[in-house]
Structure formats: C-alpha cells, structure tokens
Write a protein that holds these residues in place. Structure first.
Motif, PDB file in Angstrom:
ATOM      1  N   UNK A 195       0.830  -1.206   0.000  1.00 13.24           N
ATOM      2  CA  UNK A 195       0.000   0.000   0.000  1.00 13.24           C
ATOM      3  C   UNK A 195       0.862   1.253   0.000  1.00 13.24           C
ATOM      4  N   UNK A 196       1.980   1.197   0.720  1.00 15.80           N
ATOM      5  CA  UNK A 196       2.852   2.368   0.769  1.00 15.80           C
ATOM      6  C   UNK A 196       3.350   2.719  -0.628  1.00 15.80           C
ATOM      7  N   UNK A 197       3.773   1.705  -1.376  1.00 10.81           N
ATOM      8  CA  UNK A 197       4.266   1.962  -2.731  1.00 10.81           C
ATOM      9  C   UNK A 197       3.150   2.531  -3.615  1.00 10.81           C
ATOM     10  N   UNK A 198       1.954   1.939  -3.504  1.00 12.09           N
ATOM     11  CA  UNK A 198       0.829   2.408  -4.312  1.00 12.09           C
ATOM     12  C   UNK A 198       0.504   3.864  -3.981  1.00 12.09           C
ATOM     13  N   UNK A 199       0.464   4.172  -2.679  1.00  9.72           N
ATOM     14  CA  UNK A 199       0.087   5.522  -2.264  1.00  9.72           C
ATOM     15  C   UNK A 199       1.163   6.544  -2.607  1.00  9.72           C
ATOM     16  N   UNK A 200       2.418   6.163  -2.450  1.00  7.73           N
ATOM     17  CA  UNK A 200       3.495   7.087  -2.807  1.00  7.73           C
ATOM     18  C   UNK A 200       3.531   7.318  -4.308  1.00  7.73           C
ATOM     19  N   UNK A 201       3.264   6.271  -5.099  1.00  6.89           N
ATOM     20  CA  UNK A 201       3.191   6.428  -6.557  1.00  6.89           C
ATOM     21  C   UNK A 201       2.037   7.365  -6.932  1.00  6.89           C
ATOM     22  N   UNK A 202       0.896   7.188  -6.233  1.00 15.42           N
ATOM     23  CA  UNK A 202      -0.262   8.050  -6.503  1.00 15.42           C
ATOM     24  C   UNK A 202       0.050   9.494  -6.125  1.00 15.42           C
ATOM     25  N   UNK A 203       0.764   9.686  -5.012  1.00 17.20           N
ATOM     26  CA  UNK A 203       1.142  11.029  -4.599  1.00 17.20           C
ATOM     27  C   UNK A 203       2.068  11.673  -5.622  1.00 17.20           C
ATOM     28  N   UNK A 204       3.062  10.917  -6.083  1.00 22.36           N
ATOM     29  CA  UNK A 204       3.999  11.464  -7.076  1.00 22.36           C
ATOM     30  C   UNK A 204       3.272  11.853  -8.360  1.00 22.36           C
TER      31      UNK A 204
ATOM     32  N   UNK B 160       0.318  33.783  -1.355  1.00 19.47           N
ATOM     33  CA  UNK B 160       0.747  34.003  -2.736  1.00 19.47           C
ATOM     34  C   UNK B 160      -0.319  34.715  -3.547  1.00 19.47           C
ATOM     35  N   UNK B 161       0.074  35.149  -4.731  1.00 16.78           N
ATOM     36  CA  UNK B 161      -0.840  35.848  -5.631  1.00 16.78           C
ATOM     37  C   UNK B 161      -1.848  34.889  -6.245  1.00 16.78           C
ATOM     38  N   UNK B 162      -2.948  35.419  -6.808  1.00 13.58           N
ATOM     39  CA  UNK B 162      -3.927  34.560  -7.491  1.00 13.58           C
ATOM     40  C   UNK B 162      -3.277  33.781  -8.629  1.00 13.58           C
ATOM     41  N   UNK B 163      -3.787  32.604  -8.894  1.00 16.01           N
ATOM     42  CA  UNK B 163      -3.308  31.814 -10.017  1.00 16.01           C
ATOM     43  C   UNK B 163      -2.054  31.019  -9.752  1.00 16.01           C
ATOM     44  N   UNK B 164      -1.574  31.007  -8.508  1.00 13.60           N
ATOM     45  CA  UNK B 164      -0.335  30.273  -8.205  1.00 13.60           C
ATOM     46  C   UNK B 164      -0.600  28.827  -7.784  1.00 13.60           C
ATOM     47  N   UNK B 165      -1.860  28.402  -7.800  1.00 14.34           N
ATOM     48  CA  UNK B 165      -2.175  26.993  -7.563  1.00 14.34           C
ATOM     49  C   UNK B 165      -2.589  26.646  -6.138  1.00 14.34           C
ATOM     50  N   UNK B 166      -3.007  27.629  -5.356  1.00 11.69           N
ATOM     51  CA  UNK B 166      -3.322  27.370  -3.943  1.00 11.69           C
ATOM     52  C   UNK B 166      -4.516  26.417  -3.794  1.00 11.69           C
ATOM     53  N   UNK B 167      -5.578  26.685  -4.533  1.00 11.27           N
ATOM     54  CA  UNK B 167      -6.771  25.832  -4.426  1.00 11.27           C
ATOM     55  C   UNK B 167      -6.485  24.431  -4.974  1.00 11.27           C
ATOM     56  N   UNK B 168      -5.755  24.341  -6.066  1.00  8.40           N
ATOM     57  CA  UNK B 168      -5.425  23.044  -6.653  1.00  8.40           C
ATOM     58  C   UNK B 168      -4.616  22.196  -5.679  1.00  8.40           C
ATOM     59  N   UNK B 169      -3.631  22.828  -5.033  1.00 10.95           N
ATOM     60  CA  UNK B 169      -2.801  22.109  -4.072  1.00 10.95           C
ATOM     61  C   UNK B 169      -3.647  21.656  -2.882  1.00 10.95           C
ATOM     62  N   UNK B 170      -4.592  22.497  -2.443  1.00 14.08           N
ATOM     63  CA  UNK B 170      -5.460  22.120  -1.324  1.00 14.08           C
ATOM     64  C   UNK B 170      -6.277  20.876  -1.666  1.00 14.08           C
ATOM     65  N   UNK B 171      -6.742  20.770  -2.903  1.00 14.23           N
ATOM     66  CA  UNK B 171      -7.517  19.596  -3.313  1.00 14.23           C
ATOM     67  C   UNK B 171      -6.621  18.344  -3.335  1.00 14.23           C
ATOM     68  N   UNK B 172      -5.410  18.495  -3.845  1.00 16.23           N
ATOM     69  CA  UNK B 172      -4.463  17.369  -3.843  1.00 16.23           C
ATOM     70  C   UNK B 172      -4.154  16.943  -2.413  1.00 16.23           C
TER      71      UNK B 172
END
Length: 487
Positions: A201-210, A259-271
C-alpha cells in the motif's frame, strides 16, 4: 383474552389454569427440541427476532450458546419474510458469535461464521469473540473454538476498551501452554501478512502522490513537506502491522498558503485533501471553499452562526478560507464582524474535526497572522506560493492540455509539435510584462488556451477539415491569442 393473546405470541399458551405450561421458543432453543421449535416459529415467524426477558437474547443467541446446531442451522437457513439477525446484541452487546465463543460451542461458531457472522464484532465493552473464546478455552483446555476463529482471521491485536488484546487476557490466566503458543504463532503470521500489505500500500500511495505532485509546477518546499507527511504516516502503518502500539495523532496540520492569485493554492489544497484521506488523516477529501461573505453577517449574532454552519459543512475534510485577509480590514470603520469569524474558526481548530487552510496575498495575510495570538500556535505550516516564471507557465499549459476533463471545452484537443515548452515560454516572455504575469499567473494560461482555441476556429477554412486539423492548436494560434490579453 388479551393476556391469552400475549401468551400465545410468546410461545407459552396456557390451556387452562391447571394444565402444564407449554414450552417457549427459548426452552426449545436451549434444549434442542427442533420439532417444537419449528412448530412455534412456523405458527408465529415474528418469534425469530423475539428477545427474552432476562438477557434480551434472541432464539439464535440461546441456541448458539448451547451448541444446538440443528436449531442454529434451521434459523440461519430460514426462508420466511422475517430474517434472522446475525449481529443482534444482548444486554451486554454480545452477538450470537460472542455467546457461542464464550461457551466453547465450536460447531455453532462454525455455522455462524459460514453464514457471514462478523468475527471482529465488539461487545458493549469492546470485547471480541476471540477474547471470550481464549478465556473459555484456557479453562476447558480445548482450543478448537479459538482455532475456528483464527481460521477466519480473527485479529490477535484487537483491543477492548481497556486496551487488552486476546494475549493480554490469556496472560492473566496462564503464562504459557498450547493456547499461548497458538496465539503467538498466529499473531506472527498476521503481522507478516499485514507488514507485506502495508509495504504494498505504501508503494501504491506514494506512486499516486507522485502522480499528483507531477501536476504541480514549482513549489518544491511544499512537495517535500507532502512527501514527508505521507512517508511518515505510511511508515507508521508498517510499524502498527508488526504490533508496535503507536500514539494517537495530534491535531490537524493547519496551514496558510501565501501568494498571488493563479499560483495553484486551491489546486494544491484539493491534492492535499486526497492525500490526507488516503493515509487516514481525513475522513473525506471534501474541500469547502469560503470567503468573507460566506462567514460574516451584517448584524450581531449572525457571524457566529454563519461561520459555525460552514465549519460543520467542512467537517471530516478541509475548510479553505480564501482571501482570509479580508476578515481583518486595513481600515476599521465602525464595528466589523470579520474578527469574530476568525475567532470562531480558531476555536474549532483544536477539536480534530476539520483541517483549516488560510489563503491570500503574502503581505495582506500578515495582518491575519498578527491579529490573533493563537494563529501561530495553530497554523504550524506556512507555505509561500511564488509567482510562476515564463518556463513554469509554459509547463502549466502543457499539463492542463494533458489533463483536460471530459466536460472541458478543450477535451480532445492537442498541441502542435511547434508548441514546445521552450517556444511557449519564449512567447510568454516576449509578449507579457512581469506585473501582468504576477497579476494572472495560472490565469494567464487559461486565457491563452481559450483565445488560441478561438483563433483555431477562425483560421480554419470553410472546407471540411481533417480531424487532426480541427483539434490541433498551433503556435500561431497562441501568438494571435497574446494580442487579446488584458492589460
């Protein structure tokens, strides 16, 4: 007549004051009188779920605890509209499997397990069938019921409300012997199996994270932190798999994204939400995005209610407070309820029910950080989202084209070979200025893609074009798109 009706329903009809009391459904279950049991149940199927007055046990409890397998089998295979409840609980929260296990009724336990009884069911005090069986087997010097439960993978590491495992219960009775050797051997086998599963599971989850991280351009510091969290949590799972008792996790790792708008804050929060769900920190990857208008009311009493409602909607997941600096205006004229909303959020951050992420401009967010004494104590992770360079913007464009969703207007489109990362980066550098890029960041990519697709439509001839020509965006389309960028 009413008394007689109730007696008949419960299986003990009194023919007359002097006649012999008729057997109840429980009498038959205890004695193994299958003929009497079948007749009573066929006459009144509701007796299937009836509870006795003493222990609140069903007929299945009684027959299982007395190892009356013929009756147990009859109940489990009952075809009537009423269905037997395998997980019914008596006054102590014990299921039929519990009572069969604590009385050493191996055959009954086998039947129950074969029909889907939960081997890890817990009583009112967190006790499992294996724990009860261990105690009974040590006294009876018969391991057969324990072996039956272990064949169904009963967990040797399960703990009751006092934190005791089956082996802990056994050690209170005896130090060693056949039963102890059996449990220790099976525990080792279970640990090995869990360890291998945890590694996989660790390998699967780390691969998914990457894979998720590959969609984030820049933000190397944040990526390193995400990898550390994931690795630490997954390694702890491997430790638990070999029987190491780990301490409970602390409060959520609340964060601030600057950070400024458009720098990916919301996208990173979803990830981040998907990551923390996969490793068991969050209960859901739900991200509730709120701003000042969602939290602050116009009148006294409104703000607290509105804020608590939004926190409740985010429970188990992430509360993403965008433009959080707006809760603390630069110039305060009259009463402002933004600070009340911020304090309400702060008060929920220690209960372990919601992860809070504050987001906003770097300088403006310093007002929020300095306005509340508890902010620095609770918000332990502050990440700076830097403005994207021309090369990073070009990379974002390629990633977005690669990951277009099916409902996107650009789904199915592709980039022409001329649209390399270097070529797009050079175009962005040539046709934009730094303040323009800082203002838009990732938003610039969305504008470029929309405008380029529009130019593709415009330059196509009226003749029927081939499929590739209809769906391929060229560098010249992006060059035309740059002319329509906002100042």
């Amino acid at each position: 007549m009413k008394r007689r009706h109730l007696d008949m329903e419960n299986g003990h009809d009194k023919q007359s004051s002097g006649s012999k009391k008729r057997k109840t459904i429980y009498d038959c279950a205890q004695s193994g009188d299958i003929d009497g049991f079948q007749k009573l149940l066929q006459d009144n199927p509701s007796l299937l779920r009836e509870r006795n007055a003493f222990m609140l046990e069903t007929p299945l409890h009684v027959s299982a605890s007395n190892n009356k397998t013929e009756i147990v089998k009859f109940l489990l295979e009952w075809k009537g509209d009423e269905k037997v409840d395998l997980e019914a609980k008596n006054m102590y929260g014990e299921t039929p499997l519990h009572v069969a296990s604590k009385n050493g009724c191996n055959e009954a336990a086998r039947l129950l397990l074969a029909h889907g009884a939960l081997v890890e069911a817990k009583s009112k005090y967190g006790v499992t069938p294996l724990m009860l069986s261990v105690c009974q087997s040590s006294r009876a010097e018969d391991c057969s019921t324990v072996e039956t439960l272990l064949e169904k993978n009963a967990d040797c590491d399960a703990t009751d409300d006092e934190g005791m495992t089956p082996l802990d219960h056994l050690s209170k009775i005896q130090e060693s012997g056949k039963l102890s050797d059996l449990l220790v051997s099976r525990q080792k086998d279970q640990h090995n199996k869990k360890f291998l599963e945890a590694c996989s599971k660790q390998k699967e989850r780390m691969d998914a994270l990457e894979k998720e991280l590959s969609n984030i351009v820049g933000l190397d510091e944040l990526k390193i932190q995400l990898r550390k969290w994931a690795k630490g949590i997954l390694v702890d799972e491997r430790r638990k798999a070999i029987g190491v008792k780990m301490g409970t996790a602390g409060i959520f790792p609340h964060m601030a994204f600057l950070g400024n708008p458009g720098t990916g804050k919301t996208m990173v929060a979803r990830i981040l939400g998907r990551l923390l769900l996969s490793v068991g920190i969050l209960q859901t990857d739900n991200l509730k995005e709120v701003q000042r208008t969602d939290l602050v009311g116009q009148y006294i009493g409104q703000t607290g209610y509105k804020t608590r409602e939004k926190i409740k909607e985010a429970e188990g997941g992430i509360l993403f407070v965008d433009e959080a600096y707006r809760l603390i205006p630069e110039e305060r004229s009259g009463r402002d309820f933004g600070l009340e909303a911020l304090e309400e959020i702060m008060s929920c951050m220690d209960n372990g029910k919601v992860l809070v992420i504050f987001a906003g401009y770097n300088e403006a967010m310093q007002r929020v950080i300095s306005s509340n004494e508890g902010f620095k104590r609770r918000v332990t992770n502050i990440f700076n989202f830097k403005d994207l360079s021309c090369e990073e913007l070009a990379n974002v464009l390629h990633i977005k084209m690669k990951n277009q969703k099916k409902d996107s207007l650009l789904h199915g489109f592709k980039l022409h070979s001329s649209c390399t990362v270097d070529a797009l980066a050079e175009l962005i550098k040539r046709e934009t200025i730094k303040p323009q890029r800082m203002k838009l960041n990732g938003g610039l990519v969305d504008i470029m893609l929309n405008n380029a697709e529009g130019n593709l439509d415009f330059r196509l001839s009226d003749d029927c074009a081939e499929r590739d020509e209809l769906l391929t965006i060229k560098l010249e389309d992006f060059e035309a798109a740059m002319e329509a960028l906002p100042e």
